[in-house]
Design a protein around this motif. Structure first.
Motif, mmCIF file in Angstrom:
data_model
loop_
_atom_site.group_PDB
_atom_site.id
_atom_site.type_symbol
_atom_site.label_atom_id
_atom_site.label_comp_id
_atom_site.label_asym_id
_atom_site.label_seq_id
_atom_site.Cartn_x
_atom_site.Cartn_y
_atom_site.Cartn_z
ATOM 1 N N LEU A 49 0.829 -1.216 0.000
ATOM 2 C CA LEU A 49 0.000 0.000 0.000
ATOM 3 C C LEU A 49 0.858 1.258 0.000
ATOM 4 C CD1 LEU A 49 -3.051 -0.488 2.402
ATOM 5 C CD2 LEU A 49 -3.096 0.144 -0.002
ATOM 6 N N TYR A 50 2.030 1.177 0.642
ATOM 7 C CA TYR A 50 2.921 2.331 0.705
ATOM 8 C C TYR A 50 3.886 2.404 -0.470
ATOM 9 C CZ TYR A 50 1.606 4.772 4.871
ATOM 10 O OH TYR A 50 0.911 5.556 5.745
ATOM 11 N N GLY A 51 3.927 1.349 -1.263
ATOM 12 C CA GLY A 51 4.860 1.341 -2.394
ATOM 13 C C GLY A 51 6.311 1.352 -1.940
ATOM 14 N N VAL A 52 6.601 0.693 -0.803
ATOM 15 C CA VAL A 52 7.987 0.611 -0.321
ATOM 16 C C VAL A 52 8.433 -0.848 -0.319
ATOM 17 C CG1 VAL A 52 7.895 2.694 1.115
ATOM 18 C CG2 VAL A 52 7.261 0.480 2.110
ATOM 19 N N LYS A 53 9.749 -1.042 -0.249
ATOM 20 C CA LYS A 53 10.282 -2.403 -0.337
ATOM 21 C C LYS A 53 10.096 -3.204 0.947
ATOM 22 C CE LYS A 53 14.425 -2.707 -2.574
ATOM 23 N NZ LYS A 53 15.787 -2.140 -2.888
ATOM 24 N N HIS A 54 10.195 -2.521 2.094
ATOM 25 C CA HIS A 54 10.186 -3.281 3.346
ATOM 26 C C HIS A 54 9.232 -2.713 4.383
ATOM 27 C CE1 HIS A 54 13.876 -5.119 1.868
ATOM 28 N NE2 HIS A 54 14.303 -3.895 1.608
ATOM 29 N N CYS A 55 8.535 -3.614 5.061
ATOM 30 C CA CYS A 55 7.785 -3.256 6.262
ATOM 31 C C CYS A 55 8.215 -4.252 7.333
ATOM 32 C CB CYS A 55 6.282 -3.342 6.012
ATOM 33 S SG CYS A 55 5.301 -3.251 7.535
ATOM 34 N N GLY A 61 4.834 1.709 18.398
ATOM 35 C CA GLY A 61 5.408 2.837 17.652
ATOM 36 C C GLY A 61 6.487 3.592 18.403
ATOM 37 N N THR A 62 6.796 3.154 19.606
ATOM 38 C CA THR A 62 7.935 3.693 20.344
ATOM 39 C C THR A 62 9.171 2.859 20.000
ATOM 40 O OG1 THR A 62 6.436 4.347 22.111
ATOM 41 C CG2 THR A 62 8.778 4.305 22.652
ATOM 42 N N ASP A 63 9.006 1.533 20.042
ATOM 43 C CA ASP A 63 10.100 0.631 19.651
ATOM 44 C C ASP A 63 10.572 0.926 18.233
ATOM 45 O OD1 ASP A 63 10.051 -0.702 22.034
ATOM 46 O OD2 ASP A 63 9.380 -2.630 21.231
ATOM 47 N N SER A 64 9.655 1.223 17.338
ATOM 48 C CA SER A 64 10.041 1.439 15.934
ATOM 49 C C SER A 64 11.049 2.586 15.833
ATOM 50 C CB SER A 64 8.817 1.683 15.061
ATOM 51 O OG SER A 64 7.955 2.625 15.658
ATOM 52 N N LEU A 65 10.836 3.654 16.609
ATOM 53 C CA LEU A 65 11.785 4.778 16.605
ATOM 54 C C LEU A 65 13.120 4.361 17.218
ATOM 55 C CD1 LEU A 65 9.394 7.630 17.830
ATOM 56 C CD2 LEU A 65 10.460 7.498 15.574
ATOM 57 N N TYR A 66 13.031 3.672 18.353
ATOM 58 C CA TYR A 66 14.242 3.247 19.053
ATOM 59 C C TYR A 66 15.086 2.304 18.184
ATOM 60 C CZ TYR A 66 17.163 0.694 22.377
ATOM 61 O OH TYR A 66 18.214 0.089 22.996
ATOM 62 N N ILE A 67 14.437 1.331 17.584
ATOM 63 C CA ILE A 67 15.138 0.339 16.758
ATOM 64 C C ILE A 67 15.831 1.027 15.575
ATOM 65 C CG2 ILE A 67 14.770 -1.637 15.190
ATOM 66 C CD1 ILE A 67 12.443 -2.439 17.173
ATOM 67 N N ASN A 202 15.490 1.014 2.242
ATOM 68 C CA ASN A 202 16.905 0.719 2.433
ATOM 69 C C ASN A 202 17.069 -0.742 2.876
ATOM 70 O OD1 ASN A 202 19.438 0.481 3.956
ATOM 71 N ND2 ASN A 202 19.630 2.690 3.620
ATOM 72 N N ASP A 203 17.633 -1.578 1.983
ATOM 73 C CA ASP A 203 17.717 -3.029 2.248
ATOM 74 C C ASP A 203 18.524 -3.339 3.513
ATOM 75 O OD1 ASP A 203 16.358 -3.383 -0.119
ATOM 76 O OD2 ASP A 203 18.171 -3.735 -1.301
ATOM 77 N N GLU A 204 19.650 -2.656 3.659
ATOM 78 C CA GLU A 204 20.535 -2.956 4.776
ATOM 79 C C GLU A 204 19.882 -2.572 6.099
ATOM 80 O OE1 GLU A 204 24.364 -0.972 4.587
ATOM 81 O OE2 GLU A 204 24.765 -1.629 6.646
ATOM 82 N N LEU A 205 19.281 -1.386 6.127
ATOM 83 C CA LEU A 205 18.613 -0.927 7.355
ATOM 84 C C LEU A 205 17.443 -1.848 7.705
ATOM 85 C CD1 LEU A 205 18.464 1.288 9.549
ATOM 86 C CD2 LEU A 205 16.941 2.577 8.026
ATOM 87 N N ALA A 206 16.705 -2.271 6.694
ATOM 88 C CA ALA A 206 15.556 -3.155 6.923
ATOM 89 C C ALA A 206 16.004 -4.461 7.573
ATOM 90 C CB ALA A 206 14.842 -3.438 5.596
ATOM 91 N N LEU A 207 17.072 -5.017 7.030
ATOM 92 C CA LEU A 207 17.571 -6.296 7.543
ATOM 93 C C LEU A 207 18.047 -6.167 8.990
ATOM 94 C CD1 LEU A 207 17.977 -9.085 6.148
ATOM 95 C CD2 LEU A 207 20.408 -8.516 6.064
ATOM 96 N N LYS A 208 18.770 -5.077 9.256
ATOM 97 C CA LYS A 208 19.282 -4.848 10.609
ATOM 98 C C LYS A 208 18.130 -4.670 11.595
ATOM 99 C CE LYS A 208 23.731 -2.504 9.980
ATOM 100 N NZ LYS A 208 24.331 -1.161 10.033
ATOM 101 N N ALA A 217 18.468 -12.227 15.660
ATOM 102 C CA ALA A 217 18.530 -13.452 14.858
ATOM 103 C C ALA A 217 17.474 -13.437 13.763
ATOM 104 C CB ALA A 217 18.313 -14.673 15.754
ATOM 105 N N LEU A 218 17.879 -13.781 12.556
ATOM 106 C CA LEU A 218 16.895 -13.938 11.485
ATOM 107 C C LEU A 218 16.471 -15.400 11.400
ATOM 108 C CD1 LEU A 218 18.401 -11.614 8.739
ATOM 109 C CD2 LEU A 218 16.376 -11.200 10.145
ATOM 110 N N LYS A 219 17.369 -16.274 11.869
ATOM 111 C CA LYS A 219 17.066 -17.710 11.958
ATOM 112 C C LYS A 219 17.131 -18.099 13.424
ATOM 113 C CE LYS A 219 19.759 -20.393 9.695
ATOM 114 N NZ LYS A 219 20.933 -20.314 8.799
ATOM 115 N N LYS A 220 16.244 -18.971 13.840
ATOM 116 C CA LYS A 220 16.217 -19.376 15.245
ATOM 117 C C LYS A 220 17.584 -19.878 15.714
ATOM 118 C CE LYS A 220 12.627 -21.030 18.261
ATOM 119 N NZ LYS A 220 11.312 -21.654 18.335
#
Ligand SMILES: *Cc1c(COP(=O)(O)O)cnc(C)c1O
Length: 369
Positions: A49-55, A61-67, A202-208, A217-220
């Motif tokens: 809906l936002y036309g962006v690569k990553h969500c 919405g506090t954690d999102s800023l901190y992260i 931003n692919d790198e930021l999204a992954l981090k 961890a991305l894998k358990k």
């Protein structure tokens, strides 16, 4: 007596009850409580809906800023610029990283970060700028991005109050390096508990960010770093997905309601109406007027069964929490004057024309008395 609540979450639930109930039942039947297909589905739908690569969904919405700030390597010794009038998450997350919040005053017309003061606030320690699209009103992202780019400083848009707001046809949250969203129940897109997300191209930021929010961890059991636990749960994700097909309609209804308010209040010389920034889409999370006798008006409306609120009664730098920064009220003249005059009137998609007429008539009665 008429009663006009400030928000009415029950009205929205009633209008889509079967869709919500089914969504919740599916999650429970499939025990898809944490992670899994409902969370992935919501992330994909929101990004699309936002036309962006990553969500990246997170717990609130506090954690999102901190992260975001942590993953931009912001910490002790750094400064992050944000706005004097916002919810405390915008600044408290800066301190949470170890950095120092630097406040700038609001624009007298649009009540968002005053772009004219931005460049002066930048120092060699400035590591990010967090403009807040407050009340649904977007900041002037042209001016902000131009200054930020000149100094190579990333811009994190706080979109907790501005789902689907737009600046010059671009969606708020997709202009800076990342957008931070809250799905707190009362927000324009609200879950039935805490919820939030980050959007970015931003692919790198999204992954981090994804890794950090899930214990690194991305894998358990494969922890590449230490992180935190900040997850959107399956039930909230399914509820948000059930609401998404309606969000643009609900947004239009908010905008229509703002027009009804404007038309009924425009002849009242005691009321300062909210202005919409040119070339932008204001999504009216809040409909905020100014009135010289704000407290008496709020009291009068309460007697008439009308709930109002103040966003916010004390500007952030004027709070006890920021006493250590040694600011004076006169450092933020517009925010400090506004905090005694602003009043948020009832606003939600299901609010009826009759209810708005009642509110505006009561304001008129108060002003004639
Ligand atoms: C609501 C809000 C937040 C925080 O969101 P939560 O989901 O409640 O943590 C951050 N910034 C602003 C401007 C908000 O209004």
């Amino acid at each position: 007596m008429n009663r006009v609540p400030f928000v009415d979450l029950k009205a929205q639930y009633s209008s889509i009850k079967s869709e919500i109930d089914e969504a919740i039942e599916n999650v429970i039947t499939e025990t898809a409580f944490i992670g899994g297909k409902y969370v992935t589905r919501f992330e994909e739908e929101f990004a699309s809906l936002y036309g962006v690569k990553h969500c990246i969904s997170v717990a609130n919405g506090t954690d999102s800023l901190y992260i975001l700030m942590k993953m931009l390597n912001i910490g002790a010794g750094d400064e992050v610029i944000t706005v004097a009038n916002s919810w405390i998450s915008s600044s408290e997350t800066i301190s949470q990283t170890g950095a120092r919040p630097v406040f700038i005053d609001i624009d007298p017309q649009f009540y968002t970060l005053n772009e004219e003061l931005l460049e002066k606030a930048i120092t060699p320690r400035t590591k990010a700028i967090i403009p807040v699209h407050l009340f649904g009103q977007v900041c002037d992202m042209d001016k902000i991005m131009k200054i930020a780019n000149r100094h190579s400083i990333p811009v994190i848009e706080d979109c907790a109050q501005s789902h689907f707001s737009e600046f010059k046809g671009e969606k708020a949250g997709s202009i800076g390096i990342a957008g931070s969203f809250s799905f707190y129940p009362g927000k324009n897109l609200g879950a039935y508990g805490d919820a939030g997300c980050i959007i970015t191209n931003n692919d790198e930021l999204a992954l981090k960010c994804k890794m950090y929010a899930r214990h690194g961890a991305l894998k358990k059991h494969s922890h590449e770093m230490e992180g935190i636990n900040s997850r959107l749960d399956g039930i909230q994700a399914a509820i948000l997905s059930a609401k998404l097909p309606h969000i643009l309609d609900w947004t239009e209804k908010r905008i229509n309601n703002s027009v009804i308010y404007n038309n009924l209040l425009i002849d009242n010389p005691h009321v300062v109406l909210p202005l919409v920034r040119p070339d932008s889409k204001h999504t009216f999370h809040l409909y905020v007027i100014k009135h010289e006798k704000r407290d008496a008006l709020a009291e009068y409306l309460k007697e008439k069964g009308i709930e109002t609120a103040i966003h916010y009664p004390v500007a952030l730098p004027n709070m006890k929490a920021y006493q250590y920064l040694n600011h004076k009220k006169s450092d933020f003249p517009v925010s400090s004057a506004n905090q005694d005059k602003i009043l948020s009137l009832p606003m939600y998609p299901e609010l009826t024309k009759e209810q708005i007429e009642y509110v505006c008539n009561c304001i008129k009665e108060f002003d004639i008395k």
